[in-house]
Design an enzyme around this catalytic site. Structure first.
Site, short mmCIF file in Angstrom:
data_model
loop_
_atom_site.label_atom_id
_atom_site.label_comp_id
_atom_site.label_asym_id
_atom_site.label_seq_id
_atom_site.Cartn_x
_atom_site.Cartn_y
_atom_site.Cartn_z
N GLU A 107 0.84 -1.21 0.00
CA GLU A 107 0.00 0.00 0.00
C GLU A 107 0.87 1.26 0.00
O GLU A 107 0.56 2.23 -0.67
CB GLU A 107 -0.91 0.01 1.23
CG GLU A 107 -1.94 -1.09 1.24
CD GLU A 107 -2.74 -1.09 2.52
OE1 GLU A 107 -3.93 -0.74 2.45
OE2 GLU A 107 -2.17 -1.42 3.58
N LYS A 128 -11.94 3.89 1.52
CA LYS A 128 -10.80 3.17 0.94
C LYS A 128 -11.34 1.97 0.16
O LYS A 128 -11.67 0.93 0.74
CB LYS A 128 -9.87 2.71 2.07
CG LYS A 128 -8.60 2.04 1.63
CD LYS A 128 -7.74 1.74 2.84
CE LYS A 128 -6.42 1.11 2.43
NZ LYS A 128 -5.53 0.93 3.58
N GLU A 165 -7.89 6.31 9.81
CA GLU A 165 -8.34 7.13 10.93
C GLU A 165 -7.47 8.38 11.09
O GLU A 165 -7.97 9.47 11.36
CB GLU A 165 -8.33 6.33 12.25
CG GLU A 165 -9.35 5.22 12.31
CD GLU A 165 -8.88 3.89 11.73
OE1 GLU A 165 -8.04 3.88 10.80
OE2 GLU A 165 -9.39 2.85 12.20
#
Length: 124
Positions: free
Chosen positions: A21, A99, A73
């Site tokens: 990622e 996401k 978050e």
């Protein structure tokens, strides 16, 4: 309370716990509800009494496409903080960071974080 809403803003960021990622990145969708009193803007027709949509987009873009965070978050919390710093008329905010297709097992469209914050007293 009155609201300025920015819906479905799309950015490319590198947030996540997994190395892939952070290396490959992915698309994030952001919705903002910026809460403030818009009565003066409605009466006076002056941008200074409201929030400039373009500037709000740029603040969101700088957060989501900027520093990589492990958690969505943290992206949402940072978005709220930067919006309060950028717009003195902003009284409260609702931030949704979506996401799509995170790298976890299962079948679903996306995961999202939604937070609501009020202006901190130290920024009043």
């Amino acid at each position: 309370m009155d609201k300025v809403k920015l819906n479905g803003m799309m950015f490319y960021g590198y947030h996540g716990l997994y190395p892939e990622e952070n290396k490959l990145g992915q698309r994030f969708t952001v919705d903002l509800e910026l809460m403030l009193d818009l009565s003066e803007a409605g009466r006076r027709d002056q941008m200074g009494d409201s929030i400039d949509y373009g500037q709000a987009y740029e603040v969101a873009q700088s957060v989501v496409e900027g520093k990589a965070y492990n958690l969505v978050e943290t992206v949402a919390e940072t978005l709220a903080e930067e919006m309060f710093k950028s717009f003195s008329v902003l009284q409260a905010i609702k931030v949704t960071v979506d996401k799509p297709g995170p790298p976890i097992p299962g079948y679903y469209q996306s995961v999202a974080i939604e937070i609501e914050r009020e202006r901190p007293h130290e920024l009043s």
